[in-house]
Scaffold this motif. Structure first.
Motif, PDB file in Angstrom:
ATOM      1  N   TYR A 258       0.829  -1.203   0.000  1.00  0.00           N
ATOM      2  CA  TYR A 258       0.000   0.000   0.000  1.00  0.00           C
ATOM      3  C   TYR A 258       0.864   1.254   0.000  1.00  0.00           C
ATOM      4  CZ  TYR A 258       0.940   0.283   5.064  1.00  0.00           C
ATOM      5  OH  TYR A 258       1.546   0.379   6.292  1.00  0.00           O
ATOM      6  N   LEU A 264      -6.564   1.468   4.724  1.00  0.00           N
ATOM      7  CA  LEU A 264      -6.563   0.117   5.269  1.00  0.00           C
ATOM      8  C   LEU A 264      -7.794  -0.024   6.151  1.00  0.00           C
ATOM      9  CD1 LEU A 264      -2.817  -0.187   6.355  1.00  0.00           C
ATOM     10  CD2 LEU A 264      -3.815  -0.641   4.118  1.00  0.00           C
ATOM     11  N   ARG A 316      -6.350  -3.836   2.167  1.00  0.00           N
ATOM     12  CA  ARG A 316      -6.065  -2.562   1.486  1.00  0.00           C
ATOM     13  C   ARG A 316      -7.212  -2.276   0.536  1.00  0.00           C
ATOM     14  NH1 ARG A 316      -3.612  -1.565  -3.574  1.00  0.00           N
ATOM     15  NH2 ARG A 316      -2.925  -3.732  -3.709  1.00  0.00           N
TER      16      ARG A 316
END
Length: 581
Positions: A258, A264, A316
Motif C-alpha cells: 500500500y 486500510l 487494502r
C-alpha cells in the motif's frame, strides 16, 4: 500386518533384548537395525545402547516419541560407539525435548533415569532429508509429497532466520499425521519447544523467534496426508477489550503493497463497503495504527476450552476498476488475540446479546445452534430418512461452540412445530412446544405424544415426538419437517429466566436474546398402527374391514371344500355299489 500391529511387534521384540543386571541397573544393549523403537524401563537408574544403522544414510535422529523423562533426568547422544565420541545433543527430561541430530551412522545413547516412574518411549533412526533454510517470509510450509501421503522415516528440517525477534504466524489449512508416531516440532533459540501430531482442524499457531527450527519426523509405517501451512509475520498487536491496538509494521506494508494515501480497513471480507464500517476500523497508510474497542470491528470468534480467539482481517482498499479484468491481487493480514471467554463477554464493551451473537457465530447475526434428529433417547443414532408411525422422533438443539462445563450459556427453546414441507409458515402445522412448554394435546392423542425432556437448563435442549401421518394426504405426501425458534442467554449475572410451565411466563422472546429459526427434515412417514393427530388412522380402519372380508371368504372356501370332499366320497361309494351289482 497393520501399522499398529507392526509397531506392537517391534515393541515386543526390542523389549525382549533388555537384560537387567540388577533391580536398578540395565545393561548396555548392542542394536543393529534400520531403526530402534523401545521403552526406557522405569526400573533403570541408567540405560544405554550402542546403535548401528543398517541403512545407507549417515545421519540419525534421536527423540522421545511419547512422554518425557522425569525432571533432572536426561539422555546424552554421542556420535560413534561409546561416550568418547562427539556429543551430538541432549534430550532433556521434565518437559518437551527437541530431537537430536547425529551426523553419523552409529550412536551411543546414555540415559540417567533414576527418577523415572513410568516407561518412556525412545526412538532413533536414519532419515530421508527434506526441508530447507528459509530466508524469505511469507513461506508455504508443506509436508513432503503433499497433498499426497508423506513417506516413512522422513526427517524434514526447516530453519527460519529473521533479523530480529519476530512473531511468526502459522496458518494450517490441513494437518493430518499418525497420532504420536509422526510429529511436527517447533523450537526457538530460547529452547521453547512445541509439538503436534494427529488430526487438527484448521487452526493458527504462533511462536516468537529470531531463529526458528521446524522438524517433521515420521516412523517406519503409517503414511498420512500431512500438513499445509502459510507462514507470515504477525502484526504488532496489544490485545484487550478496550483500546485494542494493531500497528501495521514496515514488513506488513510490503505485504499489503500500500501507499501512504491508501486506506486500510478491518472487515470480514474485502467486499465490505467502507461506509458500513466504524471509523475506528479504517486508517490511512500514513498512520497505519488501529485503536478500537473489541465490539467495534468485525472479527472471527472461536471458542474452545473457555478461551476465545478473535481474528481480525486487515485489507487494502481497492477502488472499483472499469477494466474487464485485473491482476492486482489484494493480500490481507490476519491478527489474532486470545481472551478468557467469561471476561470477554462480561466486558462493558460487549453486551450479553452481542456476546453470544458475535462470539459464537458461524456467520454474522447467526447463532451457532444445531438442530439434529435421533432415533433413540440416548441421542447417539441419527434418525433414518423413513420412520414408521408411531415410533418416536428425538430432537436435540445444542450450542456447538460452548464447552459442556460452561453453565452460563442457556439454550431456550421457545417454540417448535411440524409442517409437511420445508416452509415453516406452511399449513397444516402441528404444535410441539409453545412459550417454552409442551403444546396442549391435539384432539384425542396420547398424553406422551410429545414430551419436552430438557429446556432452560444448559447449552442444549431436547424433546421427543411420536410420529404421525397427515390427514387427507397420500402416502407419497407424508413428510415431516421440524422447525424451532431458539434463543441463547448468557447467565453470568443470573438474568436468564427459568422455565415456568405452570402459569403465565413473565417474559417474551424479545426480552432476552435474539431468536433464530432452525429447521430439520424431511422425514418420510410410513403408516403403521399409530394415530393421525389424535384420530384413528382411517387406513387402519379400512384395513380392519378388509381383514373381515378376507376371513369371510376364507371361511366360505373351507365350507365349500369340505362339501366337495363329502360329495366326492358319496359318489365313489355309489359307483362302487353299482360295480358290485
Amino acid at each position: 500386518m497393520t501399522s499398529r500391529l507392526l509397531k506392537a511387534a517391534l515393541f515386543v521384540s526390542t523389549l525382549s533384548t533388555l537384560h537387567r543386571v540388577s533391580d536398578t541397573q540395565c545393561a548396555v544393549q548392542n542394536v543393529s537395525a534400520a531403526y530402534y523403537n523401545a521403552a526406557i524401563s522405569a526400573n533403570c537408574n541408567t540405560w544405554a545402547i550402542r546403535f548401528v544403522s543398517t541403512g545407507d544414510s549417515s545421519r540419525l535422529i534421536a527423540h522421545f516419541r511419547l512422554g518425557q523423562l522425569a525432571a533432572n533426568n536426561f539422555c546424552k547422544i554421542y556420535e560413534g560407539s561409546d561416550d568418547q565420541g562427539k556429543l551430538a545433543g541432549t534430550l532433556e527430561g521434565g518437559g518437551l525435548s527437541f530431537p537430536v541430530f547425529v551426523e553419523s551412522s552409529s550412536a551411543y545413547i546414555s540415559c540417567v533415569t533414576n527418577l523415572t516412574s513410568e516407561p518412556v518411549w525412545f526412538m532413533i533412526h536414519l532419515f530421508t532429508s527434506c526441508g530447507e533454510d528459509v530466508a524469505d517470509i511469507p513461506y508455504n510450509l508443506l509436508s513432503p509429497m503433499f497433498p499426497g501421503n508423506y513417506p516413512n522415516l522422513a526427517g524434514c528440517i526447516w530453519r527460519l532466520q529473521m533479523n530480529s525477534s519476530t512473531t511468526l504466524l502459522f496458518q494450517f489449512s490441513s494437518f493430518d499425521t499418525e497420532t504420536n508416531y509422526d510429529i511436527l516440532y517447533f523450537k526457538n533459540e530460547e529452547g521453547i519447544v512445541d509439538r503436534f501430531s494427529g488430526t487438527l482442524r484448521s487452526s493458527d499457531y504462533t511462536m516468537t523467534a529470531t531463529n526458528l527450527t521446524v522438524v517433521f519426523l515420521t516412523d517406519g509405517s503409517g503414511q498420512y496426508r500431512g500438513f499445509n501451512a502459510t507462514v507470515e509475520i504477525q502484526p504488532t498487536v496489544e490485545c484487550r477489550t478496550e483500546n485494542l491496538i494493531i500497528r501495521v509494521t514496515a514488513y506488513q506494508q510490503n505485504r499489503l503493497d500500500y501507499e501512504l494515501d491508501d486506506t486500510l480497513y478491518i472487515a470480514l471480507d474485502r467486499e465490505t463497503s467502507l461506509s458500513q464500517l466504524n471509523d475506528s476500523c479504517k486508517v490511512t497508510g500514513s498512520n497505519p495504527v488501529f485503536t478500537f474497542d473489541i465490539g467495534q470491528c468485525k472479527g472471527v470468534f472461536k471458542n474452545e476450552n473457555g478461551m476465545v480467539s478473535v481474528s481480525f482481517l486487515i485489507w487494502r482498499f481497492l477502488a472499483p476498476s472499469p477494466a474487464v479484468i485485473q491482476r492486482d491481487v489484494q493480500n490481507k493480514l490476519n491478527v489474532t488475540c486470545l481472551f478468557d471467554a467469561d471476561l470477554l463477554i462480561s466486558s462493558s464493551k460487549i453486551s450479553t446479546q452481542i456476546g453470544f451473537d458475535e462470539i459464537f457465530a458461524k456467520k454474522a447475526g447467526t447463532l451457532d445452534v444445531a438442530l439434529n434428529l435421533f432415533s433413540n433417547e440416548y441421542l447417539n443414532e441419527s434418525l433414518p430418512r423413513e420412520v414408521t408411525v408411531p415410533n418416536y422422533i428425538f430432537a436435540k438443539l445444542k450450542l456447538d461452540e460452548i464447552s459442556a462445563a460452561d453453565d452460563y450459556f442457556i439454550v431456550q427453546l421457545e417454540a417448535c412445530w411440524a409442517t409437511r414441507n420445508e416452509n415453516s409458515d406452511s399449513l397444516p402445522s402441528y404444535q410441539i412446544v409453545q412459550s417454552g412448554c409442551v403444546a396442549p394435546p391435539s384432539g384425542e392423542e396420547a398424553a406422551d405424544a410429545k414430551t419436552l425432556l430438557r429446556n432452560y437448563k444448559s447449552n442444549f435442549a431436547t424433546f421427543k415426538l411420536m410420529s404421525f401421518v397427515w390427514t387427507n394426504f397420500t402416502d407419497a405426501e407424508q413428510f415431516i419437517y421440524i422447525h424451532c425458534d431458539v434463543t441463547v442467554c448468557h447467565n453470568s449475572t443470573g438474568q436468564c429466566p427459568g422455565q415456568s410451565c405452570s402459569g403465565k411466563k413473565r417474559r417474551s422472546v424479545e426480552d432476552n436474546g435474539r431468536n433464530q429459526l432452525l429447521s430439520a427434515g424431511p422425514v418420510h412417514i410410513v403408516q403403521g398402527t399409530g394415530y393421525v393427530l389424535g384420530k384413528r388412522n382411517e387406513a387402519i380402519e379400512g384395513a380392519g374391514n378388509s381383514y373381515q372380508l378376507v376371513m369371510f371368504v376364507l371361511l366360505a372356501v373351507i365350507i365349500i371344500g369340505a362339501g366337495y370332499i363329502v360329495w366326492g366320497k358319496l359318489t365313489r361309494d355309489r359307483n362302487a355299489r353299482q360295480i358290485r351289482q
